[in-house]
Design a protein around this motif. Structure first.
Motif: not given
Length: 680
Positions: A97-102, A71-81
């Motif tokens: 949580l941090q979203r990283r893109t290769e 549920k917390k990870i779903q917040k990353l759809r809008i923001q990267r951190n």
């Protein structure tokens, strides 16, 4: 996830200290082809906590806990951190949580779980570790309370009792609102509503009641404890800020009061004048500035030392405080200066205050049971007649004060327009002179010294020039005395010495023919303890030949036999030449002169200017030349402007001459072109 080296990726894409952190759990997850999450990497603490292998599906790795984490990870759809709190196994964590893109477009989620210190990192760790973590809250020096959504206190640590006198057992079950000022309750509720919404917040400016009944100013920090995105309780950290408030009050006091005497300082004078001038604007009232300066207080400093002088200044401030009218304000303007302001005082009243001050200073001051008499000079300026700004009023009261000092001290004068003739330029000139080096306004010109027999030039005198943006070219006769009086001569003299040595090094490197340059040294420079060491250091720093430098002192510096002889002997050891400037105008004894290691005597221009028509000047010049030769010294005549003057000097066996007959002082570029480069 392809052939990606997960561990290398993890190390290279997050801060090094996070990798395998001993206290924080670090986990890297990514989506597989089916859109499901896999755990690609987990550090040792995370593997131990979740009791899983480092690589597994996220569902298997987290178990029942995967649902709240996802549920917390779903917040990353809008923001990267995204940062929040999460309750896992009844332990409260800060979740980052941090979203990283290769580059290929694949996305990874970096998860970091940091335990909040009031709960346990792992419910399965040893009981000893549990006790350690529990003690962090119980023994914390900050008062900490736990409250529920209804403002009821559920827990209070020992620090609450220490700081506020309340026992935790008694507080438990009571409302925290009862501990606040009634008028602050609504502000507290607004503050706490943000924490109840899941936000960590802080604020100051509220008060918390002590068990004894008085209120203390506090700083509050509210930390929500969440489980399944629901706030379970609030941890409230409460810090008593009264000590900081007292410190702030002390700092405020010190910012407006003189630290030594306790009376108002110049900063307070500025603030008071701002308010006074606003009040007086448009009114037919005035403000008198009585500016006091202690006469010859330097002697007190020298006699009693710093501590004794400070004690006398305290006694002076106290005496002034006693004799000042109730409506007056007393300020220390710095050093041995004081200012008294009188609002709406007539000239008669102002005079009466000045006369009272002079009378009081006829009485002695005592230090170590000894009497010391100190007189005071007073200058008076009046707002708005003499000025409408504080700077104008202080400057004009100083002008009146200077007028008093020049006419015997120990009395008072009101400012008058005729006092404005020379003071402002001199004071302003000093302030400009203080920045002359920084603004590159100073330069050195060189005047050649000509051999009267051969016409050759092998030596020069370095002469300081100042081109100021306000005053233009200022005569050395005007700014050198200001430098002497203000103490700037040390800084300026050191700059001249450095520039000449640097110039000699440049000529040496360019293999110009060897020349000697004379540098004028003021008596204050000459007598400074570090002078010889400074000359030696400059010579060594630039690697110049010591004999290429000539130290030129005035005859007035020769009066103290013991001190002067020691300095000159040290200079001779270095290997520099020593010359005496303006010879014949000072007060040195000829018996001293024979004992000094002097190389050159320079005849003052006052004996040269009429040498062709004044028999006495000719006799004096010839006597000096004969004396110098008998003592083994070279002679240079200054101010030579006519051929006949040069002829008389040549016939008297004077070796060298300088003056407008040969050349004015020229900039270094012209000197090189005329006298050095052309002879290469």
């Amino acid at each position: 996830m392809g052939n990606i080296d997960v561990e290398d990726y993890f190390k290279n894409n997050v801060e090094p200290y996070i990798f395998d952190h001993p206290f924080n759990m670090s986990i890297l997850i990514g989506k597989d082809k089916n859109g499901d999450f896999d755990v690609l990497y987990a550090n040792k603490l995370a593997i131990s906590y979740f009791r899983q292998e480092s690589k597994a599906t996220a569902t298997k790795f987290f178990g029942d806990l995967w649902v709240p984490v996802r549920k917390k990870i779903q917040k990353l759809r809008i923001q990267r951190n995204y940062k929040t709190s999460v309750l896992l196994k009844a332990d409260l964590f800060n979740l980052d949580l941090q979203r990283r893109t290769e580059e290929s477009g694949r996305e990874f989620i970096f998860i970091e779980l940091r335990n909040q210190l009031n709960t346990l990192v792992n419910r399965d760790v040893s009981s000893e570790l549990k006790r350690e973590y529990r003690s962090v809250i119980e023994n914390n020096l900050d008062p900490i309370m736990s409250i529920d959504e209804h403002y009821q206190v559920t827990y209070a640590n020992a620090a609450v009792h220490t700081a506020f006198g309340h026992c935790g057992k008694i507080l438990s079950g009571s409302s925290i609102l009862d501990l606040l000022k009634r008028e602050e309750i609504e502000a507290f509720k607004v503050f706490l509503s943000r924490a109840l919404a899941g936000e960590s917040v802080e604020r100051e400016g509220l008060s918390f009641v002590h068990e004894s009944g008085y209120y203390l100013p506090v700083y509050l920090k509210a930390i929500p404890v969440l489980a399944e995105d629901q706030v379970q309780e609030i941890h409230l950290i409460i810090r008593d800020t009264s000590i900081h408030q007292k410190n702030n009050e002390k700092l405020l006091y010190l910012s407006y009061h003189d630290q030594l005497t306790g009376i108002w300082n110049r900063h307070a004078m500025k603030e008071h004048f701002k308010k006074d001038s606003e009040y007086l604007r448009g009114r037919e009232e005035n403000l008198s500035f009585i500016h006091l300066d202690l006469d010859r207080f330097k002697l007190i400093n020298e006699s009693l030392g710093q501590d004794g002088a400070d004690d006398i200044l305290k006694k002076i401030a106290e005496r002034l405080r006693v004799i000042c009218p109730e409506t007056a304000r007393l300020y220390r303007n710095g050093g041995d200066e004081f200012v008294i302001t009188l609002q709406n005082a007539s000239a008669t009243v102002t005079e009466r205050v000045a006369q009272t001050i002079l009378a009081e200073f006829q009485k002695p001051f005592y230090y170590n049971r000894l009497e010391y008499f100190i007189s005071v000079s007073i200058g008076i300026a009046v707002y708005p007649e003499d000025g409408k700004t504080l700077e104008e009023l202080l400057r004009r009261s100083e002008q009146a004060l200077a007028f008093v000092k020049e006419r015997g001290r120990s009395h008072y004068r009101f400012y008058q327009e005729e006092m404005n003739s020379s003071f402002p330029d001199e004071a302003l000139m000093e302030s400009h002179l203080r920045r002359a080096i920084e603004l590159e306004e100073l330069s050195i010109h060189y005047q050649p010294q000509v051999d009267l027999k051969t016409g050759m030039i092998s030596s020069f005198e370095a002469l300081l020039r100042w081109n100021n943006r306000k005053f233009g070219f200022v005569s050395p006769g005007q700014f050198i005395p200001i430098a002497e009086e203000s103490g700037l001569i040390h800084e300026i003299g050191n700059w001249v010495l450095d520039q000449v040595c640097k110039q000699l090094k440049e000529w040496q490197e360019k293999r110009f023919r060897p020349v000697r340059v004379a540098v004028n040294i003021s008596p204050k420079q000459f007598r400074k303890e570090t002078f010889v060491d400074r000359v030696k250091a400059k010579i060594e720093h630039y690697g110049i030949c010591p004999s290429s430098l000539e130290v030129e002192i005035t005859e007035s510096a020769l009066t103290d036999m013991t001190e002067t002889l020691g300095i000159l002997n040290e200079l001779k050891k270095i290997g520099v030449f020593i010359s005496v400037d303006d010879f014949g105008t000072g007060y040195s004894s000829l018996s001293y002169l024979k004992q000094y290691p002097i190389d050159i005597i320079k005849i003052d221009r006052s004996f040269i200017q009429d040498i062709e028509s004044d028999a006495k000047n000719e006799a004096i010049a010839k006597t000096i030349i004969n004396l110098a030769h008998n003592l083994g010294m070279e002679v240079v005549a200054e101010g030579v402007e006519k051929d006949l003057q040069a002829q008389i000097l040549l016939e008297a066996n004077c070796q060298k001459a300088q003056g407008f007959l040969y050349s004015r002082a020229v900039p270094v570029e012209e000197l090189v072109e005329k006298y050095l480069a052309c002879e290469l």
